[in-house]
Scaffold this motif. Structure first.
Motif, mmCIF file in Angstrom:
data_model
loop_
_atom_site.group_PDB
_atom_site.id
_atom_site.type_symbol
_atom_site.label_atom_id
_atom_site.label_comp_id
_atom_site.label_asym_id
_atom_site.label_seq_id
_atom_site.Cartn_x
_atom_site.Cartn_y
_atom_site.Cartn_z
ATOM 1 N N SER A 288 0.850 -1.203 0.000
ATOM 2 C CA SER A 288 0.000 0.000 0.000
ATOM 3 C C SER A 288 0.879 1.244 0.000
ATOM 4 O O SER A 288 1.991 1.236 0.534
ATOM 5 C CB SER A 288 -0.924 0.012 1.220
ATOM 6 O OG SER A 288 -0.178 0.180 2.415
ATOM 7 N N LEU A 289 0.343 2.306 -0.618
ATOM 8 C CA LEU A 289 1.046 3.590 -0.664
ATOM 9 C C LEU A 289 0.034 4.693 -0.413
ATOM 10 O O LEU A 289 -0.841 4.956 -1.242
ATOM 11 C CB LEU A 289 1.721 3.789 -2.029
ATOM 12 C CG LEU A 289 2.424 5.129 -2.249
ATOM 13 C CD1 LEU A 289 3.597 5.288 -1.280
ATOM 14 C CD2 LEU A 289 2.894 5.268 -3.688
ATOM 15 N N ASP B 231 2.893 9.255 1.659
ATOM 16 C CA ASP B 231 4.144 8.491 1.653
ATOM 17 C C ASP B 231 4.791 8.531 0.271
ATOM 18 O O ASP B 231 4.140 8.802 -0.747
ATOM 19 C CB ASP B 231 3.891 7.036 2.058
ATOM 20 C CG ASP B 231 3.451 6.904 3.505
ATOM 21 O OD1 ASP B 231 3.812 7.793 4.294
ATOM 22 O OD2 ASP B 231 2.736 5.927 3.826
ATOM 23 N N THR B 232 6.104 8.239 0.248
ATOM 24 C CA THR B 232 6.854 8.189 -1.010
ATOM 25 C C THR B 232 7.224 6.773 -1.408
ATOM 26 O O THR B 232 7.529 6.513 -2.574
ATOM 27 C CB THR B 232 8.139 9.034 -0.901
ATOM 28 O OG1 THR B 232 8.925 8.542 0.199
ATOM 29 C CG2 THR B 232 7.796 10.499 -0.679
ATOM 30 N N GLU B 233 7.218 5.841 -0.456
ATOM 31 C CA GLU B 233 7.559 4.459 -0.731
ATOM 32 C C GLU B 233 6.443 3.543 -0.245
ATOM 33 O O GLU B 233 5.887 3.770 0.832
ATOM 34 C CB GLU B 233 8.876 4.066 -0.057
ATOM 35 C CG GLU B 233 10.100 4.792 -0.600
ATOM 36 C CD GLU B 233 10.436 4.387 -2.023
ATOM 37 O OE1 GLU B 233 10.087 3.248 -2.414
ATOM 38 O OE2 GLU B 233 11.017 5.201 -2.747
ATOM 39 N N PRO B 234 6.097 2.531 -1.024
ATOM 40 C CA PRO B 234 5.041 1.605 -0.591
ATOM 41 C C PRO B 234 5.521 0.733 0.562
ATOM 42 O O PRO B 234 6.712 0.471 0.720
ATOM 43 C CB PRO B 234 4.766 0.770 -1.846
ATOM 44 C CG PRO B 234 6.050 0.822 -2.623
ATOM 45 C CD PRO B 234 6.633 2.179 -2.352
ATOM 46 N N THR B 235 4.567 0.276 1.363
ATOM 47 C CA THR B 235 4.873 -0.628 2.472
ATOM 48 C C THR B 235 4.126 -1.938 2.272
ATOM 49 O O THR B 235 3.028 -1.974 1.696
ATOM 50 C CB THR B 235 4.456 -0.006 3.817
ATOM 51 O OG1 THR B 235 3.051 0.300 3.779
ATOM 52 C CG2 THR B 235 5.254 1.263 4.084
ATOM 53 N N THR C 34 -1.443 -2.302 -4.212
ATOM 54 C CA THR C 34 -0.692 -2.940 -5.305
ATOM 55 C C THR C 34 -0.494 -4.422 -5.034
ATOM 56 O O THR C 34 -0.186 -4.832 -3.915
ATOM 57 C CB THR C 34 0.696 -2.274 -5.474
ATOM 58 O OG1 THR C 34 0.524 -0.896 -5.799
ATOM 59 C CG2 THR C 34 1.508 -2.947 -6.572
ATOM 60 N N CYS C 35 -0.669 -5.204 -6.075
ATOM 61 C CA CYS C 35 -0.319 -6.625 -6.059
ATOM 62 C C CYS C 35 0.950 -6.778 -6.899
ATOM 63 O O CYS C 35 0.950 -6.450 -8.095
ATOM 64 C CB CYS C 35 -1.454 -7.467 -6.635
ATOM 65 S SG CYS C 35 -1.034 -9.226 -6.842
ATOM 66 N N ARG C 36 2.013 -7.268 -6.279
ATOM 67 C CA ARG C 36 3.304 -7.408 -6.963
ATOM 68 C C ARG C 36 3.646 -8.887 -7.104
ATOM 69 O O ARG C 36 3.620 -9.642 -6.135
ATOM 70 C CB ARG C 36 4.397 -6.678 -6.193
ATOM 71 C CG ARG C 36 5.754 -6.685 -6.895
ATOM 72 C CD ARG C 36 6.690 -5.690 -6.240
ATOM 73 N NE ARG C 36 6.993 -6.027 -4.856
ATOM 74 C CZ ARG C 36 7.664 -5.227 -4.023
ATOM 75 N NH1 ARG C 36 8.044 -4.026 -4.435
ATOM 76 N NH2 ARG C 36 7.906 -5.600 -2.790
ATOM 77 N N VAL C 37 3.991 -9.296 -8.335
ATOM 78 C CA VAL C 37 4.261 -10.701 -8.646
ATOM 79 C C VAL C 37 5.694 -10.852 -9.130
ATOM 80 O O VAL C 37 6.144 -10.112 -10.010
ATOM 81 C CB VAL C 37 3.290 -11.226 -9.727
ATOM 82 C CG1 VAL C 37 3.655 -12.647 -10.136
ATOM 83 C CG2 VAL C 37 1.860 -11.160 -9.224
ATOM 84 N N SER C 38 6.406 -11.806 -8.548
ATOM 85 C CA SER C 38 7.770 -12.137 -8.970
ATOM 86 C C SER C 38 7.769 -13.544 -9.566
ATOM 87 O O SER C 38 7.159 -14.462 -9.016
ATOM 88 C CB SER C 38 8.738 -12.080 -7.781
ATOM 89 O OG SER C 38 8.764 -10.781 -7.211
ATOM 90 N N VAL D 204 -4.672 -0.498 -7.781
ATOM 91 C CA VAL D 204 -5.971 0.148 -7.762
ATOM 92 C C VAL D 204 -5.925 1.233 -6.690
ATOM 93 O O VAL D 204 -5.248 1.079 -5.658
ATOM 94 C CB VAL D 204 -7.098 -0.879 -7.482
ATOM 95 C CG1 VAL D 204 -6.952 -1.504 -6.103
ATOM 96 C CG2 VAL D 204 -8.466 -0.232 -7.647
ATOM 97 N N VAL D 205 -6.628 2.356 -6.912
ATOM 98 C CA VAL D 205 -6.603 3.494 -5.995
ATOM 99 C C VAL D 205 -7.927 3.571 -5.237
ATOM 100 O O VAL D 205 -9.011 3.424 -5.828
ATOM 101 C CB VAL D 205 -6.347 4.816 -6.749
ATOM 102 C CG1 VAL D 205 -6.373 6.000 -5.782
ATOM 103 C CG2 VAL D 205 -5.016 4.756 -7.482
ATOM 104 N N VAL D 206 -7.842 3.782 -3.914
ATOM 105 C CA VAL D 206 -9.038 3.948 -3.080
ATOM 106 C C VAL D 206 -9.680 5.285 -3.428
ATOM 107 O O VAL D 206 -9.029 6.337 -3.383
ATOM 108 C CB VAL D 206 -8.685 3.887 -1.587
ATOM 109 C CG1 VAL D 206 -9.934 4.127 -0.740
ATOM 110 C CG2 VAL D 206 -8.041 2.550 -1.245
#
Length: 434
Positions: free
Chosen positions: A342-343, A347-351, A389-393, A405-407
């Motif tokens: 989430s960001l 904030d400047t960086e997602p957590t 955000t959903c991040r996939v590696s 997606v944005v709230v």
């Protein structure tokens, strides 16, 4: 018969006229019989040995004057194993990589065994040895066939020194003199290629002498999960590759260029429209005259995932939690990693979200690819403007793939909009009729 192996590691390189000498610190390994000799397992005796690759060609910008010359022992010792191998013709492709292995802290694995050319006896002269060189962390791999050279007799009339372990004559400096007569190499030991794409598996050869009437044979085989099958076989002659070529391509879409094979020693195979069944260990065997050698190449077929979210926009209603799913579809191989972040607008960086939700079971499709979904329940405490955000590696991705997606602000309830519209309409007509 006891097989003799030399297993070595890179030690250093030294200067030589017109090239450089690569010195490998090795150990002689003799395969014996253990547990009474009745299939109880093999025991190995290790004896220190040294292998010197003479005259390895280097690029013109290499500073040979910064290297010192290799100096053999001042007193020859028949118990010491010192191999000298001239490798200037045929040259080892990319042999200069060996010069930098020590500085790059890369290990060179070297294995040497007795070798018997086709149609010859192991006791005949000259003696032959098979050398396998592999550079750690690099695509460099070469298999060489060496044969021993005639040793000049001592001018003083003394007796020729014999190596005690191998029973072969030594030079006056106490080394076993050999030269390369045939080699098979690969520029890439491991290759990854996309599903339904094309791939080139590297394999080539060099020989000291190539008579025009000489026949060249190439065979590619695939080994995977305990079973093997032939991919392609080609036979041709140096003098007339176009007319004399015989090709048996078992795997549809596999090919070797006959002109490149005889002209440049290029035995690489092309595979088109890759399937998951093409994945595995490929063995390239090149046979020319009396000699034959192999290279092994690993092929990994990959397919990057398609990633999507279950919702195009995220709106919290009446402070109720919201469910969100991330779908990762049609990827290969199986291993993948999914992560929620989430960001907030400040904030400047997602957590990384502390609650990563749950994962579905892996689903395998008819083409062999896999799918996986991650489900998460988001509390209504996320402020509008927050990005989820959903991040996939995955192995097929050079960098992780993200979808977001944005709230959004909650929309007014449509019931109150309708009620307000009716009130205004009634009030309007009342004023008109008044």
């Amino acid at each position: 018969m006891i097989e003799v192996l030399l297993i070595g590691y890179f030690m250093t390189c030294v200067c030589a006229e017109g090239g450089a000498d690569v010195v490998l610190s090795c150990s002689l390994v003799e395969e014996g019989v253990g547990m009474g000799g009745n299939g109880g397992g093999a025991l190995f005796d290790h004896t220190p040995a040294t292998l010197v690759l003479r005259d390895v060609p280097v690029a013109s910008d290499q500073l040979l004057e910064t290297l010192t010359s290799f100096i053999p022992p001042s007193v020859p010792d028949p118990d010491v194993l010192l191999f000298e191998a001239k490798v200037s013709s045929p040259e080892i492709p990319n042999g200069e990589l060996l010069l930098h292995a020590d500085c790059n802290e890369q290990e060179v694995m070297c294995e040497i065994s007795r070798y018997a050319p086709r149609g010859t006896q192991s006791s005949t002269e000259p003696a032959y040895f098979f050398v396998s060189l592999n550079l750690e962390g690099h695509g460099f791999s070469t298999a060489l066939v060496l044969h021993t050279l005639m040793v000049e007799r001592d001018q003083s009339g003394g007796r020729t020194l014999i190596q005690n372990q191998l029973g072969l004559p030594l030079s006056q400096s106490g080394s076993l003199l050999t030269e390369a007569v045939f080699l098979v190499f690969s520029h890439a030991k491991s290759v990854a290629a996309p599903l339904k794409g094309d791939v080139l598996l590297s394999c080539g050869f060099r020989q000291q002498e190539m008579p025009p009437a000489q026949e060249v044979g190439v065979e590619w085989r695939l080994q995977h999960r305990g079973s093997g099958r032939k991919v392609l076989e080609m036979r041709t002659r140096i003098a007339d590759a176009e007319e004399s070529s015989e090709v048996h391509a078992v795997r549809e879409g596999s090919s070797v260029d006959a002109a490149l094979l005889v002209g440049e020693g290029n035995a690489s195979v092309t595979l088109t429209k890759l399937k998951l069944s093409d994945e595995g260990t490929y063995i390239c065997t090149v046979s020319v005259g009396l000699f034959s050698a192999q290279q092994v190449i690993q092929l990994q077929v990959t397919q990057p995932p398609h990633v999507s979210l279950s919702e195009e926009k995220l709106v919290f209603k009446a402070d109720l939690p919201q469910k969100l799913s991330c779908h990762c579809k049609n990827y290969y191989p199986l291993d993948t990693q999914m992560e929620w972040l989430s960001l907030s607008p400040t904030d400047t960086e997602p957590t990384v979200l502390p609650d990563q939700g749950s994962l579905s079971s892996h689903r395998q499709h008819g083409d062999g690819t896999f799918s996986l979904s991650s489900h998460i329940t988001l509390p209504a405490s996320f402020s509008p403007g927050t990005t989820i955000t959903c991040r996939v590696s995955h192995r097929a991705l050079s960098t992780p793939l993200s979808v977001s997606v944005v709230v959004e602000n909650p929309e007014p309830d449509s019931y109150w909009w309708v009620l307000g519209f009716l009130f205004i309409t009634v009030l309007f007509f009342y004023q008109v009729m008044k």
